[in-house]
Design an enzyme around this catalytic site. Structure first.
Site, PDB file in Angstrom:
ATOM      1  N   CYS A 101       0.821  -1.202   0.000  1.00  0.00           N
ATOM      2  CA  CYS A 101       0.000   0.000   0.000  1.00  0.00           C
ATOM      3  C   CYS A 101       0.848   1.241   0.000  1.00  0.00           C
ATOM      4  CB  CYS A 101      -0.885  -0.001   1.228  1.00  0.00           C
ATOM      5  SG  CYS A 101      -1.945  -1.411   1.266  1.00  0.00           S
ATOM      6  N   VAL A 102       1.335   1.649  -1.131  1.00  0.00           N
ATOM      7  CA  VAL A 102       2.060   2.920  -1.149  1.00  0.00           C
ATOM      8  C   VAL A 102       1.436   3.827  -2.193  1.00  0.00           C
ATOM      9  CG1 VAL A 102       4.216   2.009  -0.272  1.00  0.00           C
ATOM     10  CG2 VAL A 102       3.823   2.086  -2.717  1.00  0.00           C
TER      11      VAL A 102
END
Lengths: 102, 416
Positions: A101-102
């Site tokens: 999750c970036v």
């Protein structure tokens, strides 16, 4: 996508991850492991159960967190699941594909 | 008098202090910001320091400039939060009680988590651009460097500003071209991810841009250590990458304060409701910015959008109403690509970065996932907006929740 594994009709995501967390059994894991050319040992199973527990608790999963679990270090994890330790182990543990999750 | 205590006076904490002071009766609510550092850094500017585009003075201002009158600013170090007692324990032994706590402790850089980084080569051949010290040391090195292998590595997730290492290597490529030594420099981008970026469409666009600029990409590389003698990166599956200069994104973890408080996950980030921004465990604790474990980018834009939602929910909570404001994970990032151009991505929890245009009244539209000059000006202009509008908690002409206006889904995506 549907597949029949050890007598059970199971549904999978496009990239081959089980979609029903509760349908997982150790036998299913063993069958799925064959597709990855991995013979599951007790150590493998311990990792899979750890991942399932973490997933159920809603924790985010990372290679680092498995490395800190006390079950196996990161190097060992790579040896257990060569090529993509978290992706392959998640697949065999019946949990969704890990997302970064970036 | 009741108290809202904000731990952390960075981007997130400062914005909240400004918003809350305007809204709450000063006779009824005391607002306190706690931070041990007196300097506010414009962190997006660090990226430009190695190339001499910004000087350190361009990114530094005193924190006090941005704390409004009527807010108590304490330059003290917090030891830990005692959420069961509604208090924060300071290093000096004192305790501060609160009615509401806003955790805005951000991330901390942990270069020592990667063995070999803080060895003999640290700040000689191994650098970071996530701290003013690292960015300045790297700038000094580059000015006299005559060429060789420059490697950028991302050793762990999550890390703040996910596009920064890409921007760094794009800017480096342009810098060496301008210096006339591009043919003597070998550029390599090493990442533990499976592509240049996490989300497929952006990853494809950025991957193509890397290829076009003749930058090597090594993917699925999970760094075990840095071998100082051989000047090599070594992965857990025993691959190696040689370097002359290594630029590392230091492992990012939550603040030590969170660790000390037992309030964090494995990486020290606080489990937070991704829609309400309330702590998963404590009703009177809210989490803003990088400190939260939200499944979105750790970035100032996210903190800014989330601040509006958190503000609404905190007001609701104070008034005893349900928390109805819902955050969508909105992130908006300019990507510097060198030669005075830039790209822009805009996304949230559910929608990956898509191509199209981004409407901005009066200035835009900007091109999404397109490499254009106007996007670069957007980034340059942003520093002014950051100091003068964003930190002061004023409205920017961008809605907190993501909009689909201008975005184009491509056919591959529709088939999903």
């Amino acid at each position: 996508m549907e597949k029949t594994i050890s007598g059970q009709n199971l549904s999978f995501s496009e990239d081959g991850y089980m979609t029903d967390f509760s349908a997982w059994t150790e036998d299913i894991a063993k069958e799925l492991a064959k597709e990855e050319n991995i013979e599951l040992t007790d150590k493998h199973m311990e990792v899979l159960k750890f991942l399932r527990k973490k997933h159920e608790a809603g924790d985010s999963l990372s290679i680092r967190s498995v490395g800190k679990s006390g079950i196996v270090d990161i190097k060992g994890l790579y040896q257990l699941f060569p090529g993509g330790p978290l992706k392959i182990s998640s697949k065999l543990a019946g949990i969704p594909k890990p997302t970064s999750c970036v | 008098m009741k108290r809202i205590l904000i731990v952390g006076g960075g981007t997130a904490g400062t914005m909240m202090a400004n918003k809350l002071r305007k809204a709450l009766d000063a006779g009824e609510w005391k607002i306190t910001v706690l931070d041990k550092e007196k300097t506010h850094y414009y962190q997006p500017g660090f990226l430009f320091i190695p190339f001499g585009i910004y000087k350190p003075a361009d990114v530094i201002k005193p924190k006090s400039t941005f704390i409004p009158a009527g807010v108590e600013m304490l330059y003290e170090e917090a030891e830990k939060i005692l959420p069961e007692d509604n208090a924060v324990q300071l290093k000096n032994g004192q305790q501060l009680n609160y009615d509401y706590l806003i955790v805005a402790t951000g991330t901390s850089l942990r270069p020592e988590e990667t063995p070999g980084v803080k060895g003999n080569l640290y700040y000689k051949d191994i650098f970071d651009f996530y701290s003013i010290e690292g960015a300045t040391a790297l700038g000094k090195k580059l000015r006299s460097w005559e060429g060789g292998k420059l490697v950028v590595v991302i050793p762990e997730l999550p890390y703040k500003c996910p596009v920064a290492p890409l921007e760094f290597i794009f800017l480096a490529e342009a810098y060496f071209t301008e210096q006339g030594i591009r043919d003597k420099v070998d550029l390599t981008y090493v990442t533990l991810m499976s592509g240049a970026f996490t989300k497929p469409i952006a990853s494809k666009m950025l991957g193509e841009l890397l290829e076009e600029k003749n930058i090597n990409v090594v993917t699925d590389f999970y760094t075990e250590k840095v071998d100082n003698e051989k000047k090599q990166l070594v992965s857990f599956d025993e691959r190696t990458v040689d370097f002359d200069i290594l630029t590392i994104v230091p492992v990012n973890m939550g603040s030590k304060i969170i660790e000390n408080s037992g309030m964090g996950d494995d990486m020290g980030f606080v489990p937070t409701n991704k829609h309400t921004l309330q702590s998963e465990k404590y009703e009177n604790v809210f989490v803003l910015g990088d400190a939260a474990n939200l499944p979105t980018s750790k970035a100032g834009s996210v903190a800014h959008f989330a601040a509006e939602i958190l503000f609404d929910n905190l007001m609701h909570s104070i008034e005893g109403r349900p928390l109805t404001a819902s955050f969508d994970g909105h992130a908006n990032c300019y990507i510097e690509t060198g030669y005075g151009k830039g790209a822009l991505i805009d996304f949230n929890y559910d929608t990956e970065p898509l191509p199209g245009t981004f409407p901005l009244p009066g200035i835009g539209p900007f091109g999404l996932l397109k490499n254009t000059k106007i996007n670069h000006y957007g980034k340059i202009m942003f520093r002014w907006m950051y100091w003068h509008i964003l930190l002061k908690g004023k409205e920017l002409p961008v809605e907190p929740l993501m909009t689909m206006a201008g975005k184009k889904r491509n056919p591959i995506d529709l088939n999903k």
